[in-house]
Each structure stands twice: as C-alpha cells, then as structure tokens.
Design an enzyme around this catalytic site. Structure first.
Site, PDB file in Angstrom:
ATOM      1  N   LYS A 177     -20.555  49.300   2.255  1.00 30.46           N
ATOM      2  CA  LYS A 177     -19.630  48.177   2.118  1.00 30.46           C
ATOM      3  C   LYS A 177     -18.207  48.683   2.260  1.00 30.46           C
ATOM      4  O   LYS A 177     -17.867  49.646   1.578  1.00 30.46           O
ATOM      5  CB  LYS A 177     -19.844  47.552   0.744  1.00 30.46           C
ATOM      6  CG  LYS A 177     -18.838  46.481   0.380  1.00 30.46           C
ATOM      7  CD  LYS A 177     -19.065  46.056  -1.048  1.00 30.46           C
ATOM      8  CE  LYS A 177     -17.980  45.061  -1.438  1.00 30.46           C
ATOM      9  NZ  LYS A 177     -18.071  44.671  -2.817  1.00 30.46           N
ATOM     10  N   ARG A 210     -11.194  39.021  -4.219  1.00 25.88           N
ATOM     11  CA  ARG A 210     -10.479  39.179  -5.494  1.00 25.88           C
ATOM     12  C   ARG A 210      -9.652  37.940  -5.799  1.00 25.88           C
ATOM     13  O   ARG A 210      -9.509  37.566  -6.967  1.00 25.88           O
ATOM     14  CB  ARG A 210      -9.597  40.438  -5.446  1.00 25.88           C
ATOM     15  CG  ARG A 210     -10.432  41.709  -5.433  1.00 25.88           C
ATOM     16  CD  ARG A 210      -9.579  42.965  -5.371  1.00 25.88           C
ATOM     17  NE  ARG A 210     -10.411  44.141  -5.135  1.00 25.88           N
ATOM     18  CZ  ARG A 210      -9.941  45.353  -4.892  1.00 25.88           C
ATOM     19  NH1 ARG A 210      -8.623  45.572  -4.852  1.00 25.88           N
ATOM     20  NH2 ARG A 210     -10.770  46.369  -4.692  1.00 25.88           N
ATOM     21  N   LYS A 232     -19.478  52.426  -1.297  1.00 30.00           N
ATOM     22  CA  LYS A 232     -18.528  51.317  -1.385  1.00 30.00           C
ATOM     23  C   LYS A 232     -17.126  51.912  -1.287  1.00 30.00           C
ATOM     24  O   LYS A 232     -16.727  52.732  -2.112  1.00 30.00           O
ATOM     25  CB  LYS A 232     -18.706  50.571  -2.701  1.00 30.00           C
ATOM     26  CG  LYS A 232     -17.667  49.470  -2.865  1.00 30.00           C
ATOM     27  CD  LYS A 232     -17.962  48.599  -4.063  1.00 30.00           C
ATOM     28  CE  LYS A 232     -16.896  47.552  -4.231  1.00 30.00           C
ATOM     29  NZ  LYS A 232     -17.176  46.685  -5.384  1.00 30.00           N
ATOM     30  N   SER A 270     -15.505  39.867   2.375  1.00 27.10           N
ATOM     31  CA  SER A 270     -14.630  38.705   2.495  1.00 27.10           C
ATOM     32  C   SER A 270     -13.578  38.879   3.587  1.00 27.10           C
ATOM     33  O   SER A 270     -13.354  37.972   4.391  1.00 27.10           O
ATOM     34  CB  SER A 270     -13.971  38.411   1.147  1.00 27.10           C
ATOM     35  OG  SER A 270     -13.226  39.525   0.690  1.00 27.10           O
ATOM     36  N   LYS A 288      -8.437  51.056  -6.811  1.00 28.96           N
ATOM     37  CA  LYS A 288      -9.743  51.525  -7.272  1.00 28.96           C
ATOM     38  C   LYS A 288     -10.120  52.867  -6.649  1.00 28.96           C
ATOM     39  O   LYS A 288     -11.301  53.222  -6.572  1.00 28.96           O
ATOM     40  CB  LYS A 288     -10.801  50.455  -6.972  1.00 28.96           C
ATOM     41  CG  LYS A 288     -10.524  49.110  -7.665  1.00 28.96           C
ATOM     42  CD  LYS A 288     -11.689  48.130  -7.524  1.00 28.96           C
ATOM     43  CE  LYS A 288     -11.431  46.843  -8.309  1.00 28.96           C
ATOM     44  NZ  LYS A 288     -12.581  45.892  -8.218  1.00 28.96           N
ATOM     45  N   GLU A 327     -23.687  60.399  -1.841  1.00 36.85           N
ATOM     46  CA  GLU A 327     -23.945  59.252  -2.713  1.00 36.85           C
ATOM     47  C   GLU A 327     -25.360  58.711  -2.481  1.00 36.85           C
ATOM     48  O   GLU A 327     -26.047  58.334  -3.422  1.00 36.85           O
ATOM     49  CB  GLU A 327     -22.918  58.135  -2.452  1.00 36.85           C
ATOM     50  CG  GLU A 327     -21.509  58.425  -2.961  1.00 36.85           C
ATOM     51  CD  GLU A 327     -21.372  58.227  -4.481  1.00 36.85           C
ATOM     52  OE1 GLU A 327     -22.386  57.943  -5.148  1.00 36.85           O
ATOM     53  OE2 GLU A 327     -20.236  58.371  -4.988  1.00 36.85           O
ATOM     54  N   TYR A 335     -21.169  36.115   4.470  1.00 39.89           N
ATOM     55  CA  TYR A 335     -20.765  34.738   4.191  1.00 39.89           C
ATOM     56  C   TYR A 335     -21.118  33.811   5.353  1.00 39.89           C
ATOM     57  O   TYR A 335     -21.011  32.604   5.241  1.00 39.89           O
ATOM     58  CB  TYR A 335     -19.264  34.690   3.877  1.00 39.89           C
ATOM     59  CG  TYR A 335     -18.910  35.563   2.676  1.00 39.89           C
ATOM     60  CD1 TYR A 335     -19.153  35.115   1.386  1.00 39.89           C
ATOM     61  CD2 TYR A 335     -18.386  36.841   2.840  1.00 39.89           C
ATOM     62  CE1 TYR A 335     -18.875  35.912   0.286  1.00 39.89           C
ATOM     63  CE2 TYR A 335     -18.090  37.647   1.747  1.00 39.89           C
ATOM     64  CZ  TYR A 335     -18.344  37.178   0.478  1.00 39.89           C
ATOM     65  OH  TYR A 335     -18.074  37.979  -0.599  1.00 39.89           O
TER      66      TYR A 335
HETATM   67  C1  PBG Z   1     -16.346  44.464  -7.314  1.00 41.84           C
HETATM   68  C2  PBG Z   1     -16.753  43.766  -6.070  1.00 41.84           C
HETATM   69  C3  PBG Z   1     -15.935  43.590  -4.944  1.00 41.84           C
HETATM   70  C4  PBG Z   1     -16.661  42.888  -4.004  1.00 41.84           C
HETATM   71  C5  PBG Z   1     -17.926  42.660  -4.545  1.00 41.84           C
HETATM   72  N1  PBG Z   1     -17.978  43.220  -5.823  1.00 41.84           N
HETATM   73  C6  PBG Z   1     -14.552  43.953  -4.628  1.00 41.84           C
HETATM   74  C7  PBG Z   1     -13.801  44.897  -5.411  1.00 41.84           C
HETATM   75  O1  PBG Z   1     -14.135  46.082  -5.491  1.00 41.84           O
HETATM   76  O2  PBG Z   1     -12.779  44.452  -5.959  1.00 41.84           O
HETATM   77  C8  PBG Z   1     -16.096  42.498  -2.672  1.00 41.84           C
HETATM   78  C9  PBG Z   1     -16.854  41.594  -1.812  1.00 41.84           C
HETATM   79  C10 PBG Z   1     -16.065  40.964  -0.736  1.00 41.84           C
HETATM   80  O3  PBG Z   1     -14.884  41.291  -0.469  1.00 41.84           O
HETATM   81  O4  PBG Z   1     -16.634  40.070  -0.084  1.00 41.84           O
HETATM   82  N2  PBG Z   1     -17.337  44.813  -8.197  1.00 41.84           N
END
Ligand code: PBG
Length: 337
Positions: A260, A212, A202, A286, A229, A245, A325
């Site tokens: 991701k 978010r 990720k 997203s 992050k 990982e 989505y």
């Molecule tokens: C955080 C989390 C995130 C998404 C899913 N779980 C984003 C983040 O690290 O702030 C993002 C999914 C998306 O953007 O569609 N645990």
C-alpha cells in the site's frame, strides 16, 4: 521504394492483436470481481450518506445505509468489504479507548453487516488512528510512537472485532511484531479461524490525504506529536525492506500480505508476489482514486478507461486481491461485459 520485402517482418506480433477474439484468447492478466474488496467509511447516525469531498462517489455511511449498500455489493459478487470508522473527536483519546468498546460504532456495524449478509466478508481495520486524539496509529509518548504498548491495545482491538464477527482482521498500523501478537491474541480468545491480512509494506505516502480528511485522522499539529508517520510507515525509497517485512509477517502467521499504495509501488507488489507463500493484496488508496477522478473531471483523462487500466496494472504486477474504491463501478462493468 518497395515495401514488399518481408525479411524483417517474418515475426508479426500484431497477428495476435488483430481482432478482439484473439486478444481475449491470449490475454495474460484478468481482472475478476473475485479479486476485489471495497473499502467503506462508517459514521454514527441514521440515514446518513455524507459525500467525501476529495473522493467523488464515496460516502461516510451510517450503519443502516451501509447495510443496504452492502446488499448491492454482495449482489455484484464482490467477496468482501473493508471498514473504516469516522469517530467524533469527543470519543478520541491518546490510547484509542473507543476502539475497544464492544458497543462502539465499528463492532455494531460488523454485527449488523454479518447479520444481513453472512456471506460478504468483513475486513476490519486494526490501528489506533481512527480513535486517537493524536492522529497516530499507536500511542504517543514523549514525541515517540510506542511499539510494544501499542501492541497490547491492537491485540484487544482485534479480539473485539472478531467477537463482533469480522472474518479478516487487517492491521494497518505498522508496529513491529503485531502480526504474531494478533495471531496469539486471537487464538487465545478462540478465534483461530479469523484470518490476518497484514499491511506488510505500507509506505509513508502522501497519497493518504483524502482518507485522513474523510476520517479526520491526520496527525495532530501539536507540540510533542510527530507530524508524520515516517518512524513506522516505510520509506518510499525502499523495496528490499518490503521483503524483510514480508518474511517477518509470514513467519508471524500472516494469512495474506499487502502492499500500500498500489499504483506507484508495482515493483514492490511484484517482488512480494515472487517471494510470498501467501496471497498478495494491494491497496489502491484514496489519493490514487482522487487523482484519477480529478483528471477525469477536468476532461484530461477518461475515467472508465483509466480506472480499468490502473487495476489491470496492479493485477499484472502480481496482486491477487485489490482493495479499491472503484470496486462497485468495476464489478458493474465486468458483469455487463
Ligand atoms: C491508517 C490507515 C490509512 C489508510 C488506511 N488505514 C492512512 C494512514 O496511514 O493515515 C489509507 C487508505 C487510503 O488512503 O485510502 N491506519
């Protein structure tokens, strides 16, 4: 000038592109509804279907509305949904206590969904950010996101979700060692049948913005709170590290691993697919969805064509499972083909 010399056109790949029947016959990659998981956003209340600004066609749904919506997804043949809760600020604290509340929105939603649609898989999100007043995936202390203290909370969260009926728990936090920790916690609590889909690679991506916003879960701009992050999510410049990982997650017992975002990380999907001994998932996040919609709204691109092409590319790169989505739209189109 003569065009009849065929010396250089003995090989004609175009023969296999001539008509649809041939193209279908030799197609190397297929997208099926079986590959799709639909991410959905939950909110407290009744009868609520609240549009998400930057994600046209996506909504924050109360449990009753989501249960109805899930019926459509199940009818379309979509095998699973991934749930994310929008939690009000007054229920958030630094250690994500609400994430452990068996009567909280999330476990109640899981129970309602499993009661109404037992065959529709529920993938539950394990991370602190929806419940954290700091907007991080772990506990922040002294400006640092603590790893091992966070694991304790994540382990309990996974058990609460499994108790509610989650089929698959999906740690999205990127703490070290969390897959093994979760496996142990689940097994101890009698949930050895609950699978772990690990967010293995990720990335610290700018593509999570709309998500978010939907959950109001961005890192809080405050003294002592890391503004991004990057100390736990991966550097977008790294691909070898994703393999590390993946090796760790497999050793720790991950049943499935995930990359991701998806579209900008196709090389990483391919790398993991080539080495993995478990199915590989990819999350079209997203921002990927929003970019496609924004371009389509402007008339720059064709929504349907780009949505399909983006998902075929993710499959071609090696993803067995895609969180997207577009899941419902695509499932509808695949059915009518
Ligand atoms: C955080 C989390 C995130 C998404 C899913 N779980 C984003 C983040 O690290 O702030 C993002 C999914 C998306 O953007 O569609 N645990």
């Amino acid at each position: 000038m003569s065009h009849s010399h065929a010396w250089n056109t003995f090989h004609r790949p175009r023969r296999l592109r001539r008509v649809d029947a041939i193209r279908r016959m030799v197609r190397e990659t297929r997208l099926s509804v079986d590959n799709l998981i639909a991410p959905l956003f939950l909110v407290e209340g009744e009868g609520i279907k609240d549009p998400i600004g930057a994600m046209p066609g996506q909504f924050r749904m109360s449990i009753d509305v989501m249960v109805e919506h899930a019926a459509d997804l199940a009818d379309l043949g979509i095998p699973g949904i991934a749930l994310f809760p929008a939690v009000p600020d007054d229920l958030k604290d630094t250690v994500g206590t609400e994430g452990l509340n068996p009567e909280g929105l999330f476990p109640r939603a899981i129970r309602a969904l499993k009661a109404a649609h037992p065959d529709l898989l529920v993938v539950s999100d394990v991370a602190l950010d929806p419940y954290s007043s700091d907007g991080h995936d772990g506990v922040v202390e002294g400006g640092v996101v603590l790893n091992d203290q966070t694991l304790d909370i994540l382990g309990k969260m996974a058990v609460v979700q499994a108790q509610a009926g989650a089929d698959i728990v999906a740690p999205s936090d990127m703490m070290d060692g969390r897959v093994g920790f979760l496996r142990h916690a689940l097994d101890e609590a009698g949930f050895s049948h609950v699978a772990i889909l690990s967010y293995t690679a990720k990335y610290a991506s700018a593509l999570y913005g709309p998500f978010r916003d939907a959950l109001d879960s961005a890192p809080r701009k405050r003294e002592g709170i890391p503004e991004d992050k990057q100390t736990y999510q991966m550097d977008p410049a790294n691909a070898m590290e994703a393999q590390r990982e993946a090796s760790l997650d497999q050793l720790e017992g991950a049943d499935m691993i995930m990359v991701k975002p998806a579209g900008m990380y196709l090389d990483v999907i391919r790398r993991l697919k080539d080495m993995a001994e478990v199915p590989v998932a990819a999350y079209q996040v997203s921002g990927e969805y929003s970019m496609i919609h924004a371009a389509a709204e402007k008339g720059y691109l064709s929504l349907d064509a780009i949505a399909m092409e983006s998902l075929i590319a993710i499959r071609r790169a090696g993803a067995d499972i895609i969180l997207t989505y577009f899941a419902a739209d695509i499932a509808r189109r695949l059915r009518s083909q």
